[in-house]
Every structure is written in structure tokens, then in C-alpha cells.
Design an enzyme around this catalytic site. Structure first.
Site, PDB file in Angstrom:
ATOM      1  CG  HIS A 120      -1.924   7.183  -9.932  1.00  0.00           C
ATOM      2  ND1 HIS A 120      -2.899   6.900  -9.001  1.00  0.00           N
ATOM      3  CD2 HIS A 120      -0.757   6.786  -9.390  1.00  0.00           C
ATOM      4  CE1 HIS A 120      -2.341   6.349  -7.936  1.00  0.00           C
ATOM      5  NE2 HIS A 120      -1.045   6.265  -8.154  1.00  0.00           N
ATOM      6  CG  ASP A 178      -0.834  -3.693  -4.790  1.00  0.00           C
ATOM      7  OD1 ASP A 178      -0.048  -3.388  -5.710  1.00  0.00           O
ATOM      8  OD2 ASP A 178      -1.831  -3.002  -4.500  1.00  0.00           O
ATOM      9  CG  MET A 179       5.462  -6.159  -5.509  1.00  0.00           C
ATOM     10  SD  MET A 179       6.915  -7.225  -5.370  1.00  0.00           S
ATOM     11  CE  MET A 179       8.203  -6.126  -5.991  1.00  0.00           C
ATOM     12  CB  ALA A 180       6.322   0.069  -5.451  1.00  0.00           C
ATOM     13  CE  LYS A 230      18.628 -11.324  -7.162  1.00  0.00           C
ATOM     14  NZ  LYS A 230      18.454 -12.334  -6.091  1.00  0.00           N
ATOM     15  N   GLY A 312      -0.952  -9.990   1.855  1.00  0.00           N
ATOM     16  CA  GLY A 312      -2.321  -9.497   1.847  1.00  0.00           C
ATOM     17  C   GLY A 312      -3.064  -9.677   3.148  1.00  0.00           C
TER      18      GLY A 312
END
Length: 362
Positions: A120, A178-180, A230, A312
Site C-alpha cells: 500500500h 486523486d480518486m478511487a 464504467k 484538488g
């Protein structure tokens, strides 16, 4: 006696660095890991902040992470490289791979760097900001252990595999996505569980495939992909680049750091760095970015919207606020840090935020 839950970010970072040094990391690497965790908390990404300290330490203590491992470039060309993390702690592996990517991009315009045998590695934004400092565009991807089903499935197969993109600007705040690929990062459900809070409906399903607002049930089940099919497709693409292509684990072969105590995680990452100067002069690019951002923010606003923000920007403001007002931690995390401090002969109380400091408005 329990400690307050608000901490000075600089002192808390020093505490965490000392913890990781005690755990066997070299001074430079310990400071890097601590920096990665604190930067996440400052940006409001609590799921990737100091809450991760205890699990990182446990995996080091159980031999699931090798804090003494040397990271090596196993294969390379002018613009590509394959980095073997050799099971070193993830953020150390990530920063070393980033250095390779930025160097090659400066020399050749673009670089693609894959990583295997990692762990991680924290937030993608941590790497984006380092690249932005060097006037680079950066894309970062990583796979993760199984927490999300394929669309139409019930059982977790994919990770919440994150995608991060950073672009420098001039006077404007840089663009940082910054995305999951899940609707929310699983870490947010972990934090909700620690706080004893419910989660919004639609974030996750339980182990039988039923929608749930119970954080504990969600952790036993699966998080759901953002955008349905998606998000599932994007997560799969990231797994292909980060895992299948690099030789790292993929799908069910990326091991869960909370549950698997027999094997290393074997997480894979993928970095794409672009030297802006190879396209147009950096100052011109920054001027154009500032113009682009200002024109977006000047667009007509929907009812009850005070301001149009770019990706951001909220996190950038949080950093400013928390640096002035301290980082607030859940009491459970503070208790964990107290136990860690006692174990390693450190004093967590020295990192408590000084209430006399001038507070600023959020």
C-alpha cells in the site's frame, strides 16, 4: 488519562518518523513514510493518514514488509522501466519509482514506469505534488486487494484501484485528481467503522449482495464501483497496467494487508510522467492553465452554488487550515498511537496541538 485529539502536524510527523525508525526503517525512509501519512491527513484524506500507522507496523513486525529491502530497476529502456520493490514499504517504493519516471521523462519527454512487489503506497496526490514541483504532468495508478465486485457480481474481485492525475499551473492551484474507482475509498468505510458511524446508502453491499449503511457489514461485503460499469471497467484497466503488465499480483492475487498474514501484498503501481517543456515552454503552459482554470471558475453558477472549484482545490485549502489549526484524529487512532508510543519509548503528548496558536477560518 486520554490525550486530546488535535495534533500539531509538524510534531506529529516527527513522532511518526521516530516510530518507523524504531521499527527498523532507515532515517530517510522513516521520514518519507511519515511525510506521506501526514500529507494525507492535511489534505483531509484521513483514510490514508496516520490511521495506517498501526497496520504498517504490524506488517513490518510480522515479516510481511521488509523495511531493509533494496529497491531495484529490473528492466529498462530510454523511456520505460520495471521497478522491483522487493517488498519494501509502499511509499518508499513509490517515491523511488517516481524518481526513475521523472528522470526518464526529462531526458526523453515521457516515461512509463511499472512497479511490482510493493505494498500500500498511500495517496496518489503525494506523488503528484512531487512531480508538479518539477513542472511535470503525472499519472499514477495502483491496484489493491479485492474489495469490489465486477458489475453483475457479488464477491469482491477487484480493488478500489486508484487513479491520480496532477498538472501544474501558474498562480492557480494545480489540477489534482486523486480518486478511487469505487464510489468511495474503502478506507473511508474503515474510518466510519472506527467512529461507529453509518455510511450512506449506495456506498457498499453486504456479503450477500444487499445494499447496506452498516460500516461493519460493508467491510465484510464489497464497495461498489463509481459510475457502475464504467468504474468497473476503469478499475480493471488499472489492474491490467499495474498488475498483469508488471508481473505484480492482479485480481485475487493482490493480498489483503489486514487479513493475509502469510504472504506479502505484491501490489503493483504504474507511473506515466510527461515533460511539459517537450511540448511547449513551461511558463506558457502555466499561463494557459491559469487562463483555463479562471475561465472555468467564471462560468455561470447553479442555484445555491457559491463557487466553482477545480479538482484538488478543496484539499489545498484543507492543508492551509490544518497546518494552522492542527490535525484532528479519531480517539481510537489516538489510543493506538499512545500504545505505539509506549511500546517504542516515545512521547505522543509532545505532538499535541497548542491551543494558543492563532486559528484561521476554514
Amino acid at each position: 488519562m486520554s490525550l486530546p485529539t488535535r495534533f500539531d502536524w509538524v510534531l506529529l510527523q516527527e513522532f511518526c518518523a521516530n516510530v518507523f525508525k524504531k521499527a527498523g526503517l532507515k532515517k530517510q525512509n522513516a521520514e518519507l513514510v511519515a511525510d506521506s501519512l501526514i500529507q494525507a491527513d492535511l489534505r483531509g484524506v484521513d483514510s490514508h493518514g496516520v490511521v495506517r500507522t498501526s497496520i504498517y507496523l504490524k506488517r513490518i513486525e510480522e515479516g510481511m514488509i521488509n523495511p531493509a529491502a533494496d529497491i531495484e530497476v529490473e528492466k529498462e529502456s530510454d523511456s520505460t522501466a520495471l521497478v522491483n520493490g522487493n517488498n519494501q514499504i509502499g511509499s518508499v517504493v513509490g517515491v523511488n519509482a517516481l524518481k526513475v519516471a521523472l528522470k526518464k521523462a526529462k531526458e526523453n519527454g515521457v516515461a512509463l514506469v511499472g512497479v511490482k512487489n510493493s505494498n500500500h503506497f498511500g495517496t496518489g496526490a503525494y506523488y503528484l505534488l512531487k512531480a508538479i514541483e518539477q513542472n511535470m504532468i503525472l499519472l499514477v495508478m495502483s491496484n489493491a486487494s479485492q474489495t469490489m465486485p465486477p458489475t453483475g457480481g457479488v464477491r469482491p474481485f477487484l480493488g478500489t484501484n486508484p487513479l491520480a492525475v496532477g498538472v501544474p499551473a501558474g498562480d492557480a492551484v494545480p489540477y489534482i485528481l486523486d480518486m478511487a474507482t469505487s464510489l468511495v475509498a474503502r478506507g473511508k468505510i474503515i474510518v466510519a467503522s472506527q467512529k461507529g458511524e453509518e455510511i450512506p446508502l449506495g456506498w457498499a453491499i453486504d456479503k450477500d449482495g444487499n445494499p447496506t449503511t452498516n460500516a461493519e457489514a460493508a467491510l465484510e461485503g464489497s464497495v461498489l464501483p463509481v459510475g457502475g460499469p464504467k468504474g468497473y471497467a476503469i478499475s480493471m484497466f488499472i489492474d491490467i497496467l499495474s498488475g498483469v503488465l508488471t508481473g505484480a499480483g492482479f485480481g485475487k492475487y493482490v493480498n489483503n494487508m489486514y487479513e493475509n498474514w502469510e504472504q506479502p501484498q505484491n501490489v503493483g503501481h504504474f507511473f506515466i510522467a510527461i515533460d511539459i517543456n517537450k511540448f511547449i515552454p513551461i511558463e506558457l503552459f502555466k499561463q494557459r492553465m491559469d487562463q483555463y482554470i479562471s475561465e472555468i471558475k467564471a462560468e455561470p453558477k447553479a442555484p445555491n452554488v457559491d463557487e466553482i472549484l477545480i479538482p484538488g482545490e478543496i484539499e489545498h485549502r484543507r492543508v492551509i487550515y490544518k497546518k494552522a489549526n492542527g490535525i484532528e484524529l479519531p480517539s481510537k487512532v489516538v489510543k493506538e498511537l499512545q500504545e505505539i508510543a509506549q511500546k517504542y519509548g516515545l512521547d505522543l503528548s509532545q505532538a499535541i496541538f497548542n491551543q494558543k496558536n492563532k486559528e484561521v477560518t476554514k
